[in-house]
Design a protein around this motif. Sequence first.
Motif, PDB file in Angstrom:
ATOM      1  N   GLY A 124      41.196  38.886  44.105  1.00  0.00           N
ATOM      2  CA  GLY A 124      42.100  38.519  43.018  1.00  0.00           C
ATOM      3  C   GLY A 124      43.456  38.003  43.436  1.00  0.00           C
ATOM      4  O   GLY A 124      44.263  37.620  42.585  1.00  0.00           O
ATOM      5  N   GLU A 125      43.742  37.967  44.749  1.00  0.00           N
ATOM      6  CA  GLU A 125      45.022  37.439  45.210  1.00  0.00           C
ATOM      7  C   GLU A 125      45.039  35.916  45.112  1.00  0.00           C
ATOM      8  O   GLU A 125      43.996  35.274  45.073  1.00  0.00           O
ATOM      9  CB  GLU A 125      45.289  37.889  46.652  1.00  0.00           C
ATOM     10  N   LYS A 126      46.251  35.353  45.106  1.00  0.00           N
ATOM     11  CA  LYS A 126      46.421  33.903  45.018  1.00  0.00           C
ATOM     12  C   LYS A 126      47.359  33.439  46.135  1.00  0.00           C
ATOM     13  O   LYS A 126      48.324  34.125  46.467  1.00  0.00           O
ATOM     14  CB  LYS A 126      46.997  33.505  43.659  1.00  0.00           C
ATOM     15  N   ILE A 127      47.078  32.259  46.691  1.00  0.00           N
ATOM     16  CA  ILE A 127      47.932  31.680  47.712  1.00  0.00           C
ATOM     17  C   ILE A 127      49.247  31.213  47.083  1.00  0.00           C
ATOM     18  O   ILE A 127      49.250  30.500  46.082  1.00  0.00           O
ATOM     19  CB  ILE A 127      47.253  30.482  48.405  1.00  0.00           C
ATOM     20  N   VAL A 128      50.381  31.629  47.674  1.00  0.00           N
ATOM     21  CA  VAL A 128      51.689  31.207  47.160  1.00  0.00           C
ATOM     22  C   VAL A 128      52.518  30.489  48.227  1.00  0.00           C
ATOM     23  O   VAL A 128      53.644  30.043  47.955  1.00  0.00           O
ATOM     24  CB  VAL A 128      52.491  32.407  46.611  1.00  0.00           C
ATOM     25  N   GLY A 129      51.985  30.359  49.442  1.00  0.00           N
ATOM     26  CA  GLY A 129      52.732  29.664  50.479  1.00  0.00           C
ATOM     27  C   GLY A 129      52.123  29.853  51.850  1.00  0.00           C
ATOM     28  O   GLY A 129      50.965  30.275  51.986  1.00  0.00           O
TER      29      GLY A 129
END
Length: 277
Positions: free
Chosen positions: A55-60
Amino acid sequence: MALRESIITSLGDELYEAHVAGVTVPNLRDRNPGMDIVDAYRVQERMIDRRLQSGEKIVGKKIGVTSKVVQDAIGVFEPDFGQLTDAMLVADGATIDLGMLIQPKAEGEIAFVLKRDLVGPGVTAADVLDATEYVTACFEIVDSRIREWDIKIQDTVADNASCGVFALGMEKADPSQIELSSVAMKIERNGQLVSTGMGAAVQGSPLNSVAWLANTLGRFGIPFRAGETILSGALGPMIDICDGDHLRLTVTGGLGTCDLTFKKITGGRNERPTFLR
């Protein structure tokens, strides 16, 4: 010879499961003779895929191994990189539960927040400047799943460049108004100076390290996206963290400060909470 796909998958799963459990594993290189940096990035990709599936998302992105001293120590002659997810971001001023980390150390950095996409190859330092919305002081809390930080380049790359968590300061400085190679950084632990550095320590300028990563990823068809945060590399030595420590990072040039406190609250990752805000 490249590692078999089944081994890549197994190692990525091992590192992900170590992250979830809050434990360490023996270094990868000694258990997999012939493992090279390409294999290591494939392991990293598997580990990150597992985090995204949860459920995590790439932010950088983050850039590591930027200093000559560290490069010599682990036998590499260029920086490496890892992925940042939303689960890694903590607030400036947060209290971080040391029970949720494994063997953390702190680094002071400059973070770039982008206002437009940046696609390599061919990206220059001037392009990075034009694409940046603002820069700010940033704590990166590195954390290795490799036992006793026994790392060479294959180990840290596979372990997502030893990412732990990161915090961004509240100040938003215009990079076009700052000579980033000349800014000075200091970290104070409980009021005592413990680390210093300069912008020039990062590939001559943090702009150069961000351009390097944009071009490196561009060769694989991976762009920087508007809104992403890019950690440009440590400005000085990383420092150990103990229960009860309060750390303050200060970066000159209008980049401001960032503060974190560390306390052992839970026994590990299977207990709550994750990070206290």
